[in-house]
Design an enzyme around this catalytic site. Structure first.
Site, PDB file in Angstrom:
ATOM      1  CD  GLU A 136      24.800 -38.526   4.757  1.00 17.78           C
ATOM      2  OE1 GLU A 136      25.144 -38.991   3.650  1.00 17.78           O
ATOM      3  OE2 GLU A 136      23.962 -39.076   5.484  1.00 17.78           O
TER       4      GLU A 136
ATOM      5  CB  CYS B 226      19.053 -43.823   0.301  1.00 19.23           C
ATOM      6  SG  CYS B 226      20.438 -42.731   0.620  1.00 19.23           S
TER       7      CYS B 226
END
Lengths: 624, 624
Positions: free
Chosen positions: B291, B390
């Site tokens: 990521e 998230c």
């Protein structure tokens, strides 16, 4: 001494006692492999404790002392396989003795599981690699038997295989390994021993896969090909090495059982994978995240994973398909992968390796430590060892058995698939190949011994000759153009006859399919089967490989020392006046380009042998 | 009700009680957020046990019953923050009560650690996320205090912050969290309470990072920015969300402590990141594996990770830099990211989300399950929830506080940064903005109330007007061209005065910097700040987005319903006659291209609301 020995199929393989590589590219690589790489691997495995694991297991201190990842045993086995094909090694007997001592009475053998303080046997089929390790053990045992007569390692391998059949047979655990590999090995053991049950077990493993018996992990079950049965899949997917080993095992099973539909399924998958999911180098596997194939045409050069072991596995698969079908396109793919992936991994001294084989390196990175394991894809330089160090031994065993990939026989004669300076003898025929391929494109085949009846000499005309015809000169001097595929000469040969294949070695621009988005607007250079690249160490000071432009209306030409020169190449200054936002109107001014005298390109397999550098295979053309 | 409230800096923020969005694009998004998304998130957290974790902790059954990943607490806090900025929610009081009950006497609060059967507190700073969770708790407590007066959650947050200062202060653990986030929160708490020690603790965390106190993991310490001190780094790197949260925290610390060199360091990093490591959409983070940001110019559209939370974090950073410096380029970046990342994540109904925001989707994928968590980047469709979820609450809190991003004040007057139909009042001035931006480019600002002395109205002229000039019409009717940057009008305004900004909204081709290899030979379409894309549901049957070609010598034009039509677009048939090897000589024939009537493009933020589809932002031009 036949590395892969199917009992049927279109072509018959030759043994390492029938083919000798006598000079040239692969002779050099094989010499370094035998004299440096095998020792290097052995030394590192001693140092990081992988060989010591077997001793620790015997001495009851494995819980405390085990080194390496869960699959570390497999690399010791791969090293032994390499040593066997290489004609033996002084360290092998002691290693085999230690391994044999660590085998448990029921045949179980793994230093990571099953002993006090360790996790139970087969408690983690997804990640445990126990069957994978057996696969490499069995393959090493087969190699030992074929190379030097059945010895202790072969007995260990048979006991392990018997244990696997008992434990995972029709009445045993209905499981498969998270990492395919045992399938090919069990088939080879069946071929070696004539024992049907090893083949049956391999077939069972192939058929069990694809039905979701392994857990659904973050990467999805496609990661270990447990998403779709082998017979139904249309393309290779998931973890590239796993996918390729499995496909190779499926071919082995299909050939031995005469299962034409299984073979056809793998051929279909191979075709789709080669047409849509393979790098110019033959490299497979685009994704770093899970070492997997990407979707069709997702082949970013700068994020190419192209794992060395996937290259090895791809050659294994192509070789099996070639033996099964006789189709030269499989030899084409093997050649491409051997010269541009397998040959790229090891350094010139054979003591450091690329784990991944990117086609575009943007930053030189740091020098890997000489005395510690490295991350898999960090530096522009090869590293001596990795925590997951599957590539060094995989390269070593491939180079050791490479002569076997050169030629085959069938009822009509001999087929030449790969070109090297070599001697080949089979079926009463002896051939002498003289060539400096791939530096030079001329291959002379002299008939040294021949039966007194007509037979056929077949030569692969590489697919890379598309658009630049090859020629074949018969013993009578007749010279004809031969199209990509197979050129055959059938006659009553006489000793001393010479046949000459003339392959067009001028360097050429190669354009990618427009659907490969990541390399749109670029060209590459190929010279024969060898892919070239621009490396920063060859650029004038102050220039970067990322600012190169070439003009494909010019022609690349041969330079000194196996280099290629791209005349008319342009080098732009780097972007010191770069815009604050890199997107803008079409008419936004571009930095000026300056003509350069000529861009030096080097064989991709040779890059990163001259210190940290940046590199690119695909070269942007003059336009946007 | 000021979401980010620095005590100094070039510009002063306004509170949610001073800016009201009354219509248009963001009003619609905010309505759905308030009426659907908040409930959706709350329901899912109840279902998957994240809110229940606090109850389980209180009832002594957390070891057995805990749901979710180690950072699940943080999403409950982010939801409470969103609820606070949205003006409250009926579920909030009970949630706060449960959370408060789970706090331990010394202020420690985390449902994943420290209770019987759990791992010890702070035993895994690399991955444990305990300080990260406090950060979101503290931010939620600050939001509650600013939105509705200091309540129970604010007290919980202060107790937690006091615990952190005691535990990680100068005499405590010399550690930092593997996931930056607490830094901004502690500064906000210092701003709220006037307590210096919270600011000191934030500064300590910023200064401690970059010295290798966290373990060296597979991704390297750059993953959590523990490789280089913030003051020395030249570009954002590693995990994108971590890097951006840390940078935002560093700006907060720099502003409150007057640390100009720290602020300058972050500005430098922002500049390099925007110029070289950011997608056209404003999206950041190219790599799926970790990521993370890629190297400079590694921005593959089809492997764009561009995490939604990185978009949120980027807007947070840009906003802080705008307040600190007054430079409109930070508002440009916020606008780009709000319209093309933050607005892209939620579906039209506000009940499913993109975790990642690719710029090129090659296969439609499968429909995500409605009742189960989805993988992060699997489908072409948004998913209702993720194991790591998230993004929904991060989008929710951003939309809830979005009005605060529209305008600021300084000693000279009011600055307009983002355009929406809105009412703004501050410093004795009341403004009425009327616009249908970004559908329409005309923004009318009516002065409803004004002091009797001269002041300055500043309007951001977006950077995207490069090459297509904007115009400003003064109250006296004078019309002038205004360059990208800031247009200012200083005068003694009168109630009823109208100022008009005319932004050029014709759709335009956008070309990428030639150093972005992955999109060479393509163009994109942007209309105002909105990036467009081709979506397969708009193509004639039998055509694929991957076979599109456009001709940039034509001009895209407005179509119906906010679409853009690219006339002269070409559509090639897909490759059913594809070559077996996708690389070949330059003169290898290409499949024929057929002219199409016109290619329909839709706003990128709206894609994938009409069933599974393929999509691409960057459109190949006619050439190779």
């Amino acid at each position: 001494m036949v590395p892969v020995a199917p009992s049927r199929g279109r072509l018959r393989p030759l043994g390492l006692d029938q083919v000798r590589i006598t000079g040239g590219f692969w002779a050099g690589r094989r010499h370094i492999n035998a004299t440096a790489t095998l020792d290097h691997c052995h030394d590192w495995m001693e140092r990081v404790g992988w060989t010591g694991n077997f001793r620790a297991a015997v001495e009851g201190r494995i819980e405390r002392d085990r080194g390496g990842r869960e699959f570390a045993d497999s690399d010791v086995y791969k090293l032994l396989e390499a040593m066997a094909w290489a004609g033996g090694h002084s360290a092998a007997p002691a290693l085999v003795e230690t391994i044999a001592a660590a085998q448990e009475p029921d045949g179980y053998l793994n230093t990571a599981y099953g002993r006090p303080g360790q996790r139970p046997r087969y408690s983690d089929l997804e990640w445990g690699h126990e069957l994978y390790c057996y696969g490499h053990l069995i393959q090493a045992g087969v190699a030992q038997a074929r190379a030097g007569g059945e010895g202790e390692l072969t007995k260990v391998a048979r006991r392990a295989a018997d244990h696997v059949c008992a434990t995972f047979g029709p009445d045993g655990i209905e499981g498969i390994c998270g990492h395919p590999q045992i399938e090919t090995a069990l088939v080879e053991l069946a071929r070696l021993t004539g024992e049907q049950r090893y083949l049956d077990q391999a077939a069972l493993f192939v058929d069990r896969r694809g039905h979701g018996t392994l857990a659904d992990i973050e990467f999805g079950r496609a990661y270990y090909q447990d998403d779709i049965p082998v017979r139904e899949a249309t393309v290779l997917r998931g973890h590239a090495v796993r996918a390729l080993y499995l496909a190779a095992g499926a071919v082995d099973v299909a050939v031995e059982t005469g299962d034409e539909s299984l073979l056809a399924a793998v051929v279909r998958q191979w075709e789709a994978t080669v047409a849509r999911r393979t790098y110019l180098t033959g490299g497979m596997g685009a994704h770093h995240r899970d070492e997997s194939f990407g979707e069709d045409f997702v082949l970013p050069p700068d994020r190419a994973y192209s794992e060395t072991c996937a290259g090895v596995a791809s050659v294994m698969l192509s070789w099996r398909l070639l033996l099964a079908t006789g189709d030269p396109r499989f030899a084409d793919q093997a050649e491409r992968t051997l010269f541009n992936v397998v040959a790229t991994s090891p350094s010139a001294d054979g003591c450091s390796f690329f784990y991944t084989n990117t086609l575009h390196r943007r930053s030189p990175g740091t020098v890997p430590p000489a005395d510690a394991e490295s991350p898999r894809a960090e530096s522009s330089l090869r590293a001596p060892w990795f925590e997951v160090s599957c590539c060094p031994t995989n390269v070593a065993r491939t180079l050791a058995l490479l002569p076997a990939y050169l030629a085959t026989t069938d009822d009509d004669g001999i087929q030449l698939h790969q070109y090297a300076d070599a001697e080949i003898s089979a079926d009463g025929i002896a051939l002498r190949l003289r060539t400096d391929y791939p530096v030079d494109g001329q291959v002379t085949v002299r008939i040294d011994r021949t039966p007194d009846h007509p037979w056929t000499l077949s030569l692969r005309v590489p697919a890379w000759t598309e658009g630049a015809p090859a020629r074949l000169v018969s013993p009578d001097g007749a010279r004809r153009t031969v199209a990509p595929g197979t050129a055959a000469l059938t006659r009553r040969f006489r000793p001393g006859d010479e046949i000459r294949l003339e392959l067009p070695m001028a360097p050429r621009w190669i354009a990618p399919d427009p659907r490969i988005d990541a390399v749109r607007g670029t060209v590459a250079v190929q010279r024969g089967p060898v892919v070239y690249c621009a490396e920063s160490v060859d650029l004038p000071d102050g220039h970067e490989t990322d600012a190169l432009r070439v003009d494909p209306s010019t022609r690349p030409v041969d330079g000194p020392d196996a280099t290629v020169i791209a005349p008319g190449a342009l080098v732009t200054p780097d972007g010191r006046t770069e815009p604050p936002w890199p997107y803008g109107p079409l008419d936004r001014p571009r930095p000026p380009a300056a003509a350069a005298a000529g861009l030096v390109l080097v064989p991709y397999h040779s890059w990163a042998n001259r210190g940290p550098s940046t590199m690119r295979v695909w070269l942007p053309t003059g336009g946007r």
